[in-house]
Enzyme design. Structure first.
Site, PDB file in Angstrom:
ATOM      1  N   GLY A  86       5.094   1.467  -9.977  1.00  0.00           N
ATOM      2  CA  GLY A  86       5.841   0.282 -10.380  1.00  0.00           C
ATOM      3  C   GLY A  86       5.521  -0.950  -9.572  1.00  0.00           C
ATOM      4  O   GLY A  86       5.817  -2.069  -9.980  1.00  0.00           O
ATOM      5  N   ARG A  87       4.904  -0.751  -8.396  1.00  0.00           N
ATOM      6  CA  ARG A  87       4.555  -1.898  -7.546  1.00  0.00           C
ATOM      7  C   ARG A  87       3.179  -1.721  -6.915  1.00  0.00           C
ATOM      8  O   ARG A  87       2.730  -2.574  -6.168  1.00  0.00           O
ATOM      9  CB  ARG A  87       5.624  -2.087  -6.471  1.00  0.00           C
ATOM     10  CG  ARG A  87       5.584  -1.066  -5.379  1.00  0.00           C
ATOM     11  CD  ARG A  87       6.674  -1.252  -4.344  1.00  0.00           C
ATOM     12  NE  ARG A  87       7.913  -0.641  -4.786  1.00  0.00           N
ATOM     13  CZ  ARG A  87       9.063  -1.297  -4.924  1.00  0.00           C
ATOM     14  NH1 ARG A  87       9.132  -2.572  -4.655  1.00  0.00           N
ATOM     15  NH2 ARG A  87      10.146  -0.671  -5.316  1.00  0.00           N
ATOM     16  N   LYS A 107      -0.004  -1.653  -2.274  1.00  0.00           N
ATOM     17  CA  LYS A 107       1.430  -1.592  -2.556  1.00  0.00           C
ATOM     18  C   LYS A 107       2.020  -2.997  -2.499  1.00  0.00           C
ATOM     19  O   LYS A 107       1.755  -3.753  -1.568  1.00  0.00           O
ATOM     20  CB  LYS A 107       2.112  -0.692  -1.525  1.00  0.00           C
ATOM     21  CG  LYS A 107       3.544  -0.326  -1.856  1.00  0.00           C
ATOM     22  CD  LYS A 107       4.034   0.753  -0.896  1.00  0.00           C
ATOM     23  CE  LYS A 107       5.441   1.202  -1.249  1.00  0.00           C
ATOM     24  NZ  LYS A 107       5.886   2.300  -0.341  1.00  0.00           N
ATOM     25  N   GLY A 120       7.828  -5.483  -9.059  1.00  0.00           N
ATOM     26  CA  GLY A 120       6.454  -5.176  -8.685  1.00  0.00           C
ATOM     27  C   GLY A 120       6.075  -5.570  -7.275  1.00  0.00           C
ATOM     28  O   GLY A 120       4.909  -5.448  -6.887  1.00  0.00           O
ATOM     29  N   ARG A 170      -2.739   1.052   1.431  1.00  0.00           N
ATOM     30  CA  ARG A 170      -2.579   2.450   1.816  1.00  0.00           C
ATOM     31  C   ARG A 170      -3.816   3.222   1.380  1.00  0.00           C
ATOM     32  O   ARG A 170      -4.329   3.013   0.282  1.00  0.00           O
ATOM     33  CB  ARG A 170      -1.334   3.032   1.131  1.00  0.00           C
ATOM     34  CG  ARG A 170      -1.102   4.502   1.422  1.00  0.00           C
ATOM     35  CD  ARG A 170       0.256   4.937   0.909  1.00  0.00           C
ATOM     36  NE  ARG A 170       0.338   4.963  -0.545  1.00  0.00           N
ATOM     37  CZ  ARG A 170       1.490   5.038  -1.219  1.00  0.00           C
ATOM     38  NH1 ARG A 170       2.635   5.054  -0.561  1.00  0.00           N
ATOM     39  NH2 ARG A 170       1.493   5.071  -2.540  1.00  0.00           N
ATOM     40  N   ARG A 177       0.145  13.588  -7.423  1.00  0.00           N
ATOM     41  CA  ARG A 177       1.539  13.933  -7.146  1.00  0.00           C
ATOM     42  C   ARG A 177       1.999  15.069  -8.062  1.00  0.00           C
ATOM     43  O   ARG A 177       1.455  15.250  -9.158  1.00  0.00           O
ATOM     44  CB  ARG A 177       2.447  12.715  -7.407  1.00  0.00           C
ATOM     45  CG  ARG A 177       2.043  11.440  -6.673  1.00  0.00           C
ATOM     46  CD  ARG A 177       2.719  10.222  -7.303  1.00  0.00           C
ATOM     47  NE  ARG A 177       2.311   8.971  -6.662  1.00  0.00           N
ATOM     48  CZ  ARG A 177       2.995   8.353  -5.712  1.00  0.00           C
ATOM     49  NH1 ARG A 177       4.143   8.874  -5.295  1.00  0.00           N
ATOM     50  NH2 ARG A 177       2.567   7.233  -5.177  1.00  0.00           N
ATOM     51  N   ASP A 246       8.180  13.158  -7.581  1.00  0.00           N
ATOM     52  CA  ASP A 246       7.125  12.154  -7.707  1.00  0.00           C
ATOM     53  C   ASP A 246       6.631  11.675  -6.353  1.00  0.00           C
ATOM     54  O   ASP A 246       5.611  10.985  -6.271  1.00  0.00           O
ATOM     55  CB  ASP A 246       7.597  10.967  -8.551  1.00  0.00           C
ATOM     56  CG  ASP A 246       8.838  10.298  -7.979  1.00  0.00           C
ATOM     57  OD1 ASP A 246       9.883  10.971  -7.945  1.00  0.00           O
ATOM     58  OD2 ASP A 246       8.778   9.126  -7.569  1.00  0.00           O
ATOM     59  N   ASN A 247       7.335  12.042  -5.280  1.00  0.00           N
ATOM     60  CA  ASN A 247       6.905  11.683  -3.924  1.00  0.00           C
ATOM     61  C   ASN A 247       6.253  12.852  -3.199  1.00  0.00           C
ATOM     62  O   ASN A 247       6.062  12.782  -1.982  1.00  0.00           O
ATOM     63  CB  ASN A 247       8.104  11.189  -3.103  1.00  0.00           C
ATOM     64  CG  ASN A 247       8.673   9.881  -3.623  1.00  0.00           C
ATOM     65  OD1 ASN A 247       7.982   9.119  -4.292  1.00  0.00           O
ATOM     66  ND2 ASN A 247       9.933   9.624  -3.340  1.00  0.00           N
TER      67      ASN A 247
END
Length: 478
Positions: A86-87, A107, A120, A170, A177, A246-247
């Protein structure tokens, strides 16, 4: 040197992303970059001397093909449906000299089709926290994504207050994931789940690609990597705070640093995320949550992997976790061998620490100074109930004498696994507050200190947190 980027994800998994470019910030400027990591990745120093550039999404390097990934997941144990980047935007996959790859993920890069109700953007506060946490974990020896750079800007971002928009570069071998698999499973597209599994095996478990039962072997290793990671979290007192599926990294990396926290006082039920009202992601519940997440991943594989094989892999989780945890905790206690009384001694120490709210990191570091033939211990003064400590310490010294090693040999081992410095939330907060005022000195100073967590220090980085620094509330807001 020219950096080389490839497009495996874009070419091989066309239904898992949307191609788009970053949206730059206003007056973006580079405030920190990771020189050591940049050298490892053979990144020319000139790239850090030309303004925000690629670090702020203002331009791309040759070969980059940016995209936002789609995935789904369970959040706080509840199916949340489609999520996605999303971002963040995956700028490219760098091909390294040894044939491995490294994702460059920006990110705070702007709106994507998966932003949902978000803007975002990322804020300076959260990018600093992630950069510090990922580097702290790396130098503690724990598998993690890494931080390459931070850019701040004049763009306002609206959270609880107005904050400065920022971007974090990153890097990681992969951003695969658990949620990628869930996305297509719940869309009833098992063939795409299988494509993801084949992609993972082909590029990250290539030694299994020709095996007849490659999916079983691969999932068993995913289970083992996850169990090992969680064991390492528990031994250093790290609480992730938001272990949604999702993490969860398929490669067993610590991923998505949000409301994380390292233990100050030893509090088994420590909750670092103030949005976690039920304590689902409390420190002592992390091993159980990781297994639950693995079960969700196993479910996505069930259309093409035998359920018995999946259950067998899941059944191995607890033993792998306990083996890794037990080995490291024996090292933290200075035990060179395994004896039947070891678990009892550890559990009794934990009970004493919990009653006294002893500082987790300081307790084990000070224990490293123990001399087996001396009844005196600098740790004694850390406890109020000294009679209880003396009783435990006497039995601990008897146990030490069962291992035929010198004090110096044992102390060297203990000091190599018991850090003097961890990233306490108050240390990060101090660096953030200075940076928000335009002073990056503490950010750079703390980053440098975190590179040597096992070295003795005499500054406040290794002291107990001040009163204001305890129980700092941290949310998922980023």
């Amino acid at each position: 040197m020219t950096l080389s980027f490839i497009t495996r994800w874009r070419d091989e998994l066309p239904e898992t992303y949307t191609a788009l470019s970053p949206t730059p910030l206003n007056n973006a400027r580079l405030i920190w970059h990771n020189t050591e990591l940049a050298n490892t990745l053979s990144i020319p120093s000139s790239l850090f001397k030309n303004g925000a550039g690629v670090w702020g999404g203002e331009n791309l390097l040759p070969g980059m093909s940016p995209l936002a990934q789609v995935y789904s997941g369970h959040q706080f144990g509840v199916w949340a449906g489609q999520l996605g980047d999303g971002r963040g935007i995956l700028l490219g996959e760098q091909l390294l000299a040894d044939g491995t790859t490294m994702d460059w993920h920006l990110k705070g890069a702007g709106l994507t089709p998966y932003s949902r109700m978000g803007d975002g953007r990322a804020v300076l506060r959260s990018t600093i926290r992630e950069s510090l946490a990922s580097e702290a974990m790396h130098y503690l020896g724990i598998p993690t994504t890494r931080a390459l750079s931070i850019v701040t800007s004049d763009s306002p971002v609206y959270r609880e207050t107005v904050e400065s928009g920022a971007m974090l570069m990153r890097v990681a071998p992969s951003h695969l994931r658990f949620g990628h698999f869930e996305h297509f499973y719940y869309r009833r597209e098992p063939e795409k789940v299988r494509q993801l599994a084949d992609f993972a095996i082909r590029h990250y478990w290539s030694h299994l690609d020709d095996e007849e039962d490659k999916y079983r072997l691969w999932f068993t290793d995913v289970v083992a990597r996850t169990a090992s990671l969680i064991a390492q979290w528990q031994t250093v007192g790290f609480a992730h705070g938001v272990m949604n599926t999702d993490n969860m990294s398929l490669l067993g990396l610590t991923l998505d640093y949000g409301p994380f926290g390292f233990l100050d006082d030893y509090e088994p039920g420590f909750i670092c995320n103030h949005s976690d009202h039920q304590g689902r992601y409390s420190f002592d519940n992390q091993p159980a949550v990781a297994l639950w997440n693995l079960q969700r991943l196993a479910q996505t594989l069930s259309p093409f992997v035998a359920v018995d094989a999946l259950n067998e892999a899941l059944d191995s989780y607890q033993q792998v976790l306990l083996t890794h945890y037990g080995q490291r905790m024996r090292q933290k206690l200075g035990f060179m061998t395994e004896q039947k009384e070891d678990n009892a001694l550890l559990n009794e120490l934990f009970s004493l620490m919990a009653r006294e709210r002893s500082d987790y990191t300081r307790t084990f570091r000070m224990l490293s100074l123990t001399e087996q033939h001396s009844a005196a211990s600098p740790l004694r003064d850390e406890f109020i109930d000294r009679a209880a400590f003396d009783d435990w310490f006497a039995r601990y010294r008897v146990r030490l004498q069962q291992d035929e090693v010198t004090d110096s040999e044992r102390q060297q081992l203990m000091q190599s696994v018991n850090p003097a410095l961890v990233l306490r939330n108050w240390l990060a907060q101090r660096a953030i507050e200075a940076a928000e005022k335009g002073d990056m000195t503490e950010l750079h100073r703390l980053h440098e200190a975190l590179r040597n967590p096992f070295s003795d220090r005499d500054d406040d980085y290794v002291s107990r947190p001040p009163d204001w620094g305890k129980r700092l509330e941290v949310s998922c807001s980023s």
